[in-house]
Design a protein around this motif. Structure first.
Motif, PDB file in Angstrom:
ATOM      1  N   MET A   1      -6.510  -9.465 -15.457  1.00 15.72           N
ATOM      2  CA  MET A   1      -7.282  -9.032 -14.305  1.00 15.72           C
ATOM      3  C   MET A   1      -8.011  -7.750 -14.650  1.00 15.72           C
ATOM      4  N   GLU A   2      -9.218  -7.633 -14.180  1.00 16.24           N
ATOM      5  CA  GLU A   2     -10.002  -6.435 -14.464  1.00 16.24           C
ATOM      6  C   GLU A   2      -9.490  -5.257 -13.648  1.00 16.24           C
ATOM      7  N   GLU A   3      -9.797  -4.065 -14.144  1.00 10.20           N
ATOM      8  CA  GLU A   3      -9.426  -2.846 -13.434  1.00 10.20           C
ATOM      9  C   GLU A   3     -10.106  -2.828 -12.076  1.00 10.20           C
ATOM     10  N   PRO A   4      -9.408  -2.313 -11.040  1.00  2.88           N
ATOM     11  CA  PRO A   4     -10.098  -2.163  -9.761  1.00  2.88           C
ATOM     12  C   PRO A   4     -11.276  -1.221  -9.937  1.00  2.88           C
ATOM     13  N   SER A   5     -12.375  -1.497  -9.221  1.00  3.56           N
ATOM     14  CA  SER A   5     -13.539  -0.629  -9.340  1.00  3.56           C
ATOM     15  C   SER A   5     -13.189   0.746  -8.795  1.00  3.56           C
ATOM     16  N   SER A   6     -14.033   1.716  -9.103  1.00  6.57           N
ATOM     17  CA  SER A   6     -13.753   3.072  -8.671  1.00  6.57           C
ATOM     18  C   SER A   6     -13.969   3.241  -7.167  1.00  6.57           C
ATOM     19  N   GLN A   7     -14.659   2.281  -6.534  1.00  4.81           N
ATOM     20  CA  GLN A   7     -14.856   2.365  -5.094  1.00  4.81           C
ATOM     21  C   GLN A   7     -13.604   1.908  -4.362  1.00  4.81           C
ATOM     22  N   GLU A   8     -13.360   2.541  -3.244  1.00  8.41           N
ATOM     23  CA  GLU A   8     -12.243   2.160  -2.392  1.00  8.41           C
ATOM     24  C   GLU A   8     -12.492   0.771  -1.823  1.00  8.41           C
ATOM     25  N   ILE A   9     -11.449  -0.061  -1.796  1.00 10.28           N
ATOM     26  CA  ILE A   9     -11.537  -1.385  -1.188  1.00 10.28           C
ATOM     27  C   ILE A   9     -11.167  -1.222   0.276  1.00 10.28           C
ATOM     28  N   LEU A  50      -2.947  -5.197  -5.570  1.00  6.97           N
ATOM     29  CA  LEU A  50      -2.237  -4.160  -4.807  1.00  6.97           C
ATOM     30  C   LEU A  50      -1.332  -3.331  -5.716  1.00  6.97           C
ATOM     31  N   ARG A  51      -0.675  -3.990  -6.690  1.00 12.10           N
ATOM     32  CA  ARG A  51       0.161  -3.251  -7.662  1.00 12.10           C
ATOM     33  C   ARG A  51      -0.700  -2.296  -8.492  1.00 12.10           C
ATOM     34  N   LYS A  54      -1.673   0.739  -6.525  1.00 12.45           N
ATOM     35  CA  LYS A  54      -0.527   1.655  -6.422  1.00 12.45           C
ATOM     36  C   LYS A  54      -0.349   2.439  -7.724  1.00 12.45           C
ATOM     37  N   GLU A  55      -0.391   1.734  -8.851  1.00  9.77           N
ATOM     38  CA  GLU A  55      -0.203   2.382 -10.151  1.00  9.77           C
ATOM     39  C   GLU A  55      -1.289   3.405 -10.443  1.00  9.77           C
ATOM     40  N   CYS A  56      -2.504   3.134  -9.986  1.00 10.94           N
ATOM     41  CA  CYS A  56      -3.631   4.048 -10.206  1.00 10.94           C
ATOM     42  C   CYS A  56      -3.677   5.165  -9.169  1.00 10.94           C
ATOM     43  N   GLY A  57      -2.813   5.094  -8.157  1.00 12.11           N
ATOM     44  CA  GLY A  57      -2.826   6.097  -7.104  1.00 12.11           C
ATOM     45  C   GLY A  57      -4.032   5.981  -6.190  1.00 12.11           C
ATOM     46  N   GLU A  86       7.256  -0.314   1.368  1.00 15.41           N
ATOM     47  CA  GLU A  86       6.988   0.876   2.175  1.00 15.41           C
ATOM     48  C   GLU A  86       5.541   1.342   2.046  1.00 15.41           C
ATOM     49  N   THR A  87       4.971   1.243   0.862  1.00 15.95           N
ATOM     50  CA  THR A  87       3.618   1.759   0.643  1.00 15.95           C
ATOM     51  C   THR A  87       2.520   0.883   1.239  1.00 15.95           C
ATOM     52  N   THR A  88       2.814  -0.371   1.537  1.00 10.07           N
ATOM     53  CA  THR A  88       1.775  -1.276   2.055  1.00 10.07           C
ATOM     54  C   THR A  88       2.046  -1.782   3.466  1.00 10.07           C
TER      55      THR A  88
END
Length: 145
Positions: A1-9, A50-51, A54-57, A86-88
């Protein structure tokens, strides 16, 4: 899976039916809510995303629109993970499904779904439903940071 983009989802759409996904995305876009919309086609990819967030903060989505019938990991399994972590758990999750099964409805509410909406068959009604969903969850509803 590609890295999440720098923009907030802001909106995570978890939907395997590409026609339904296109209609949802088009309606959200038409009403100004396309910004930072992410579509994934199965529950396993959604949970991995989602993981990674979380890992990227990184911030979680402000809304998750979730279908129930999907390959690999179904919607109720995704919902269970989201609402037990808890975080989601505070992310609003709207189940958008064609299932009118009472057992599905009860299970989703037992797991903590925020809303359970039947997918209208008629295109016009489908569009109105998505517009109403967007207005409520993306404009009116307040969630904690």
């Amino acid at each position: 899976m590609e890295e999440p983009s720098s923009q907030e989802i802001e909106v995570l759409l978890i939907e395997d039916d590409l026609n339904d996904a296109e209609m949802i995305c088009r309606t959200l876009s038409k009403n100004g809510w396309e910004k930072n919309l992410k579509h994934v086609e199965d529950g396993a990819v959604a949970l991995e995303l989602l993981r990674e967030l979380k890992e990227c903060g990184r911030a979680y989505p402000k809304l998750i629109i979730l279908d129930l019938s999907m390959p690999k990991v179904n919607g109720s399994e995704v919902l269970e993970v989201i609402k037990t972590e808890e975080t989601t758990r505070n992310i609003p999750v709207v189940v958008l499904t064609s299932s009118m099964e009472e057992k599905d409805l009860k299970r989703c509410y037992a797991l903590g779904v925020n809303s359970y909406i039947l997918k209208p068959v008629d295109y016009s009604e489908f569009s109105k439903t998505i517009k109403s969903l967007g207005q409520y969850w993306l404009q009116l509803n307040l969630i904690p940071n």
